[in-house]
Motif scaffolding. Sequence first.
Motif, PDB file in Angstrom:
ATOM      1  N   TRP A 169     117.910  38.806 -18.065  1.00  0.00           N
ATOM      2  CA  TRP A 169     119.168  38.102 -18.282  1.00  0.00           C
ATOM      3  C   TRP A 169     119.074  36.683 -17.736  1.00  0.00           C
ATOM      4  O   TRP A 169     118.467  36.436 -16.697  1.00  0.00           O
ATOM      5  CB  TRP A 169     120.326  38.832 -17.575  1.00  0.00           C
ATOM      6  CG  TRP A 169     120.555  40.212 -18.110  1.00  0.00           C
ATOM      7  CD1 TRP A 169     120.063  41.380 -17.616  1.00  0.00           C
ATOM      8  CD2 TRP A 169     121.310  40.555 -19.263  1.00  0.00           C
ATOM      9  NE1 TRP A 169     120.462  42.441 -18.382  1.00  0.00           N
ATOM     10  CE2 TRP A 169     121.243  41.967 -19.416  1.00  0.00           C
ATOM     11  CE3 TRP A 169     122.045  39.833 -20.194  1.00  0.00           C
ATOM     12  CZ2 TRP A 169     121.867  42.652 -20.440  1.00  0.00           C
ATOM     13  CZ3 TRP A 169     122.683  40.511 -21.214  1.00  0.00           C
ATOM     14  CH2 TRP A 169     122.594  41.901 -21.337  1.00  0.00           C
ATOM     15  N   ASN A 170     119.699  35.750 -18.473  1.00  0.00           N
ATOM     16  CA  ASN A 170     119.769  34.378 -17.989  1.00  0.00           C
ATOM     17  C   ASN A 170     121.032  33.720 -18.524  1.00  0.00           C
ATOM     18  O   ASN A 170     121.689  34.244 -19.429  1.00  0.00           O
ATOM     19  CB  ASN A 170     118.525  33.581 -18.414  1.00  0.00           C
ATOM     20  CG  ASN A 170     118.414  33.419 -19.916  1.00  0.00           C
ATOM     21  OD1 ASN A 170     119.109  32.603 -20.508  1.00  0.00           O
ATOM     22  ND2 ASN A 170     117.555  34.209 -20.543  1.00  0.00           N
ATOM     23  N   SER A 171     121.366  32.597 -17.959  1.00  0.00           N
ATOM     24  CA  SER A 171     122.602  31.897 -18.320  1.00  0.00           C
ATOM     25  C   SER A 171     122.399  30.877 -19.427  1.00  0.00           C
ATOM     26  O   SER A 171     123.274  30.056 -19.688  1.00  0.00           O
ATOM     27  CB  SER A 171     123.187  31.202 -17.077  1.00  0.00           C
ATOM     28  OG  SER A 171     122.262  30.240 -16.586  1.00  0.00           O
ATOM     29  N   PRO A 173     122.408  31.027 -22.854  1.00  0.00           N
ATOM     30  CA  PRO A 173     123.423  30.966 -23.910  1.00  0.00           C
ATOM     31  C   PRO A 173     124.744  30.375 -23.430  1.00  0.00           C
ATOM     32  O   PRO A 173     125.393  29.597 -24.147  1.00  0.00           O
ATOM     33  CB  PRO A 173     123.579  32.430 -24.331  1.00  0.00           C
ATOM     34  CG  PRO A 173     122.267  33.063 -23.987  1.00  0.00           C
ATOM     35  CD  PRO A 173     121.836  32.374 -22.727  1.00  0.00           C
ATOM     36  N   VAL A 174     125.146  30.734 -22.205  1.00  0.00           N
ATOM     37  CA  VAL A 174     126.404  30.215 -21.670  1.00  0.00           C
ATOM     38  C   VAL A 174     126.307  28.712 -21.448  1.00  0.00           C
ATOM     39  O   VAL A 174     127.206  27.949 -21.810  1.00  0.00           O
ATOM     40  CB  VAL A 174     126.764  30.928 -20.346  1.00  0.00           C
ATOM     41  CG1 VAL A 174     128.023  30.304 -19.738  1.00  0.00           C
ATOM     42  CG2 VAL A 174     126.971  32.412 -20.585  1.00  0.00           C
ATOM     43  N   GLU A 175     125.185  28.274 -20.852  1.00  0.00           N
ATOM     44  CA  GLU A 175     125.002  26.839 -20.624  1.00  0.00           C
ATOM     45  C   GLU A 175     124.981  26.084 -21.947  1.00  0.00           C
ATOM     46  O   GLU A 175     125.512  24.974 -22.053  1.00  0.00           O
ATOM     47  CB  GLU A 175     123.692  26.600 -19.865  1.00  0.00           C
ATOM     48  CG  GLU A 175     123.676  27.151 -18.451  1.00  0.00           C
ATOM     49  CD  GLU A 175     124.626  26.425 -17.534  1.00  0.00           C
ATOM     50  OE1 GLU A 175     124.997  25.281 -17.847  1.00  0.00           O
ATOM     51  OE2 GLU A 175     125.013  27.008 -16.510  1.00  0.00           O
ATOM     52  N   ALA A 177     126.567  26.909 -24.722  1.00  0.00           N
ATOM     53  CA  ALA A 177     127.940  26.831 -25.234  1.00  0.00           C
ATOM     54  C   ALA A 177     128.744  25.782 -24.482  1.00  0.00           C
ATOM     55  O   ALA A 177     129.500  25.007 -25.083  1.00  0.00           O
ATOM     56  CB  ALA A 177     128.610  28.197 -25.124  1.00  0.00           C
ATOM     57  N   VAL A 178     128.569  25.730 -23.168  1.00  0.00           N
ATOM     58  CA  VAL A 178     129.294  24.742 -22.364  1.00  0.00           C
ATOM     59  C   VAL A 178     128.881  23.324 -22.749  1.00  0.00           C
ATOM     60  O   VAL A 178     129.727  22.433 -22.917  1.00  0.00           O
ATOM     61  CB  VAL A 178     129.036  24.993 -20.865  1.00  0.00           C
ATOM     62  CG1 VAL A 178     129.605  23.844 -20.029  1.00  0.00           C
ATOM     63  CG2 VAL A 178     129.665  26.309 -20.423  1.00  0.00           C
ATOM     64  N   ASN A 179     127.585  23.093 -22.914  1.00  0.00           N
ATOM     65  CA  ASN A 179     127.119  21.761 -23.306  1.00  0.00           C
ATOM     66  C   ASN A 179     127.633  21.362 -24.677  1.00  0.00           C
ATOM     67  O   ASN A 179     127.962  20.193 -24.924  1.00  0.00           O
ATOM     68  CB  ASN A 179     125.589  21.723 -23.291  1.00  0.00           C
ATOM     69  CG  ASN A 179     125.013  21.754 -21.884  1.00  0.00           C
ATOM     70  OD1 ASN A 179     125.675  21.359 -20.936  1.00  0.00           O
ATOM     71  ND2 ASN A 179     123.789  22.239 -21.761  1.00  0.00           N
ATOM     72  N   SER A 205     130.975  27.792 -33.043  1.00  0.00           N
ATOM     73  CA  SER A 205     130.548  28.913 -32.186  1.00  0.00           C
ATOM     74  C   SER A 205     129.673  29.868 -32.967  1.00  0.00           C
ATOM     75  O   SER A 205     129.863  30.092 -34.157  1.00  0.00           O
ATOM     76  CB  SER A 205     131.768  29.661 -31.625  1.00  0.00           C
ATOM     77  OG  SER A 205     132.546  28.779 -30.842  1.00  0.00           O
TER      78      SER A 205
END
Length: 205
Positions: A169-171, A173-175, A177-179, A205
């Motif tokens: 697991w890593n962040s 995809p979230v990073e 989306a935020v960018n 999205s």
Amino acid sequence: MAGHGQGPQAPTPQQARPFKPYLEQRWAETDGNETILDLYREITTRGFRGHYSTVRDWARRDLPRQEGFTPAPPPPSVRQVTGWLTRHPATLTEEERLHRKAVLDRCPELATAADLTSSFAEMLTTLSGTRLPGWIARASDANLPGISSFAVGLRADFDAVTAGLTTDWNSGPVEGAVNRIKMLKRQMFGRAGFGLLRKRVLLTS
């Protein structure tokens, strides 16, 4: 000093001019066997703040050379050495590997830093976080600026770092989306209201 019969002699660079008598004297004392790199190092300890290339170009033009003389190659740049140490060894050419070995042989501290950097990269790519305690201990004992303080920071957030070096697991995809949302916000700032901004975020999205 007289030229080599190739037209008017070019002026000595301003930074090297105060050191010209010393360079000529040292060159004469060693019968031309001193390397340009040695001369550069000598005048650096005496206050010269110019580049190696300044001394090299002046020496090529003005100093008498023995037959077959070849100036020493310039020292590698910080960027080159950093690349040799941080890239995967398999991506280095044979010449780069030789340069890397020569640099590490001359500086034990740098060899330790390279070993720690490579071992941490291996933990990161192979998800072998169980080796983290041993790595932190080695990095702390090395007492190298930057690496030792990095090890202290890892110890302060040990559980999270271990999980990051162990699980899939890593962040990312979230990073991502935020960018993307931040980019849209900058594009839309002062141009449209919340409704259009919301629609663009949902559509991308």
